[in-house]
Design a protein around this motif. Structure first.
Motif, short mmCIF file in Angstrom:
data_model
loop_
_atom_site.label_atom_id
_atom_site.label_comp_id
_atom_site.label_asym_id
_atom_site.label_seq_id
_atom_site.Cartn_x
_atom_site.Cartn_y
_atom_site.Cartn_z
N PHE A 1 -19.76 0.61 4.45
CA PHE A 1 -18.47 -0.03 4.20
C PHE A 1 -17.65 -0.26 5.49
CE2 PHE A 1 -19.91 1.59 0.20
CZ PHE A 1 -19.62 0.57 -0.68
N ARG B 1 0.83 -1.21 0.00
CA ARG B 1 0.00 0.00 0.00
C ARG B 1 0.87 1.26 0.00
NH1 ARG B 1 -5.26 0.47 1.59
NH2 ARG B 1 -6.40 -1.46 1.81
N PRO C 1 -10.59 0.47 -4.68
CA PRO C 1 -9.58 1.06 -3.79
C PRO C 1 -8.43 1.70 -4.57
CG PRO C 1 -9.34 -1.32 -3.85
CD PRO C 1 -10.58 -1.00 -4.63
N GLY C 2 -7.87 2.76 -4.01
CA GLY C 2 -6.75 3.45 -4.65
C GLY C 2 -5.61 2.51 -5.02
N PRO C 3 -5.19 1.62 -4.11
CA PRO C 3 -4.08 0.72 -4.46
C PRO C 3 -4.49 -0.35 -5.48
CG PRO C 3 -4.36 0.89 -2.07
CD PRO C 3 -5.57 1.50 -2.69
N GLN D 1 -20.45 -4.13 -3.42
CA GLN D 1 -19.12 -4.28 -3.99
C GLN D 1 -18.88 -5.75 -4.30
OE1 GLN D 1 -16.17 -2.33 -1.61
NE2 GLN D 1 -14.65 -2.32 -3.23
N THR E 1 -12.15 -8.08 6.29
CA THR E 1 -12.39 -6.76 5.70
C THR E 1 -12.97 -7.04 4.32
OG1 THR E 1 -10.13 -6.76 4.90
CG2 THR E 1 -10.57 -5.56 6.94
N ILE E 2 -13.38 -5.99 3.63
CA ILE E 2 -13.95 -6.21 2.31
C ILE E 2 -12.84 -6.63 1.35
CG2 ILE E 2 -15.13 -5.13 0.36
CD1 ILE E 2 -16.67 -3.42 2.45
N GLU E 3 -11.78 -5.85 1.31
CA GLU E 3 -10.63 -6.21 0.49
C GLU E 3 -9.87 -7.34 1.19
OE1 GLU E 3 -10.27 -5.02 -2.42
OE2 GLU E 3 -11.56 -3.25 -2.33
P1 XMP Z 1 -11.96 -2.73 3.76
O1 XMP Z 1 -11.12 -3.69 2.98
O2 XMP Z 1 -11.18 -1.91 4.73
O3 XMP Z 1 -12.56 -1.70 2.70
O4 XMP Z 1 -13.13 -3.40 4.41
C1 XMP Z 1 -13.61 -0.80 2.94
C2 XMP Z 1 -13.86 -0.01 1.67
O5 XMP Z 1 -12.76 0.86 1.41
C3 XMP Z 1 -12.17 0.55 0.15
N1 XMP Z 1 -10.73 0.68 0.32
C4 XMP Z 1 -9.99 1.72 -0.13
N2 XMP Z 1 -10.36 2.81 -0.84
N3 XMP Z 1 -8.11 3.55 -0.84
C5 XMP Z 1 -9.40 3.70 -1.21
O6 XMP Z 1 -9.72 4.68 -1.88
C6 XMP Z 1 -7.67 2.50 -0.13
O7 XMP Z 1 -6.49 2.38 0.19
C7 XMP Z 1 -8.68 1.53 0.25
N4 XMP Z 1 -8.62 0.36 0.94
C8 XMP Z 1 -9.91 -0.14 0.98
C9 XMP Z 1 -12.61 -0.86 -0.18
O8 XMP Z 1 -12.61 -1.11 -1.58
C10 XMP Z 1 -13.99 -0.88 0.43
O9 XMP Z 1 -14.93 -0.24 -0.43
#
Ligand code: XMP
Length: 512
Positions: free
Chosen positions: A467, A297, A391-393, A433, A508-510
């Motif tokens: 989210f 990241r 997500p950005g990454p 998602q 987590t989602i990702e």
């Molecule tokens: P997680 O994986 O934390 O994701 O449950 C929650 C939401 O956030 C998005 N996500 C990101 N969006 N930069 C972003 O712009 C990031 O680094 C990032 N990491 C997670 C993810 O796709 C989900 O919608």
């Protein structure tokens, strides 16, 4: 023409944004302001009515948030909701006590004739959530609704144009809640309801032109909905004075970079300066051999900024920076306080060396669904307007372990099939998602007469409002089977498809 608006005064309730959202559904502009907002601001002739929100406090306790009492003499209609209704009572001479029985959830309400309840049934279901209740109303106020455990569930004082509901008309569990808000907005505040997408666009185009005049504006285009709509709007306002920088980090979904270029590039209908930077090789190089999620990241974030800065530093005479900040972004970063500059869309960083004369944020007052509506009105394709969050990454965090061009190709192809089938099944807008990811696992399989030792694809589909937590979306088994068969047959290097149906938390989602 001054734009009529309803101001929602925030006392910390969890549905505050929703109130503004519901008012906007009546085509009246509405914004949430802190309860410390000056009377001067609330006096403005554009303010046609004021709503006090709910909140977690007890009005009778010292230190609980209060309103400057002169607000009751401004002559503006006021509607108090939950804590807001208790506050009105408390400040105008009524009494609020801790209720013997707290009410929470769906509750049967009996309404009495009142302007607030025009068109609302005598018996209606509402959503209650309170531990205090109004035990005595101020003089000249009268009860207009009650429930089993709440004798004063709504009140009015027609002479002063003050109304209150103990329940929450803004949540959908209050079945006729929208009607109550419409009555307040149209019949009590006399709003005309002229706030619509096309007037918003005309208004913003004019404001942008007044703000930036003939100067140049830079916008970082991520391909996501918000920056795309901001680009379309700015392009309408200032055309070629808009510079959009789109960095392709090689971690986008299949055909995504091409689509952004098709929509905004040289041969598109948007007459702007589109600068696409293909930095895939650089990102792949920097990510080589890196397996730790946080390091991945960080590398992606830092490299993005480096590339973005290199590009934008070439545009020395740009004076304004535009961002696709939307209303929920501002609420999260603390409304009322000077708007913190949001980290560059999707990545976290702004060009440090550039000094901007100003910030242009044309979508800063809109909710996501309103941004989408504006996007469609501006002629953006549905594939961009209804794009799910990414997500950005990018795929960097959807590939467990090290990232290689081969793995990116696998996950892009599998994800494309997954998205295609979900769309065909007509459920793409129902799922918050969904995506394919690549587990770092390789396992033994058999294809034809041969042993294989290939990767496993993970499918993930979740349902969520915020989210922060998420539930798995129940994908039909025959659809899953079809997707599995297509991925196995069409994507080289995959011999197993796994379905991740874990909630968040604990997942987590990702995947990283
Ligand atoms: P997680 O994986 O934390 O994701 O449950 C929650 C939401 O956030 C998005 N996500 C990101 N969006 N930069 C972003 O712009 C990031 O680094 C990032 N990491 C997670 C993810 O796709 C989900 O919608």
């Amino acid at each position: 023409m001054t734009q009529e608006k309803i101001v929602v005064v925030d006392f910390g309730g969890q549905y505050n944004q929703l109130i503004a959202r519901r008012i906007r559904q009546c085509h009246v502009y509405s914004e949430v302001v802190p309860y410390t907002t000056s009377l001067e601001t609330l006096k403005d002739e554009s303010v046609k009515g004021i709503i006090f929100t709910g909140g977690p406090n007890s009005v009778y306790l010292e230190g609980s948030p209060k309103m400057d009492e002169r607000i009751y003499s401004l002559g503006k209609p006021i509607l108090g909701i939950c804590y807001g209704a208790q506050l009105i009572s408390h400040q105008l001479g009524g009494e609020v006590v801790s209720a013997d029985v707290s009410e929470y959830g769906r509750t049967e309400l009996t309404t009495l004739p009142s302007r607030l309840f025009n068109g609302v049934d005598k018996q209606t279901e509402v959503f209650m959530s309170h531990t205090d209740r109004i035990s005595k109303l101020p003089s000249s106020f009268r009860t207009i609704a009650y429930s089993k455990d709440c004798p004063i569930a709504a009140f009015e004082c027609v002479e002063k144009d003050i109304y209150g509901t103990q329940y929450h008309p803004e949540v959908t569990h209050s079945i006729q809640g929208q009607k109550v808000l419409e009555n307040f907005v149209y019949d009590i505040c006399h709003c005309k309801g002229e706030w619509k997408g096309d007037t918003f666009i005309q208004d913003q185009v004019q404001k942008i032109r007044e703000q930036v005049k003939d100067k140049k504006v830079l916008l970082g285009l991520s391909g996501g909905v918000d920056s795309a709509v901001a680009a379309a709007l700015l392009s309408k306002a200032i055309g070629k004075n808009l510079y959009c920088v789109f960095v392709d980090h090689g971690l986008l979904r299949k055909k995504e970079a091409e689509e952004v270029e098709r929509v905004f590039g040289a041969s598109s209908s948007f007459d702007l300066n589109f600068i696409k930077v293909d930095a895939s090789e650089l990102f792949y190089e920097k990510l080589k051999g890196v397996t730790e999620p946080e390091r991945k990241r960080k590398i992606i974030g830092a490299t993005f900024i480096e590339v973005f800065e290199n590009e934008t530093n070439k545009l020395s005479d740009v004076e304004f920076l535009a961002q696709g900040t939307i209303y929920p972004d501002r609420i999260e970063s603390g409304l009322g306080v000077s708007a913190t500059i949001k980290s560059h869309h999707n990545v976290g960083g702004l060009p440090k060396n550039m000094k901007f004369k100003g910030l242009v944020e044309p979508l800063k007052d809109l909710f996501k669904d309103e941004v989408r509506e504006i996007g469609l009105l501006l002629g953006l394709p549905e594939s961009i307007v209804y794009r799910q969050p990414f997500p950005g990454p990018g795929l960097g965090i959807r590939i467990i372990g090290d990232v290689t061009p081969e793995k990116i190709q696998i996950v892009q192809d599998a994800d494309y099939i997954f998205r295609e089938e979900i769309k065909k099944a007509g459920i793409d807008r129902e799922i918050s998602q969904y995506f394919a990811a690549l587990s770092n696992m390789r396992s033994v399989g058999v294809m034809g007469d041969f042993r294989t030792y290939d990767y496993a694809i993970v499918l993930r589909a979740v349902q969520t409002d915020d989210f922060m937590t998420a539930k798995p979306y129940p994908l039909p088994y025959d659809l899953l089977t079809r997707i599995m068969e297509r991925i196995i047959n069409e994507v080289k290097g995959v011999n197993r498809v796994l379905y991740d149906f874990t909630s968040k938390p604990p997942s987590t989602i990702e995947l990283e």
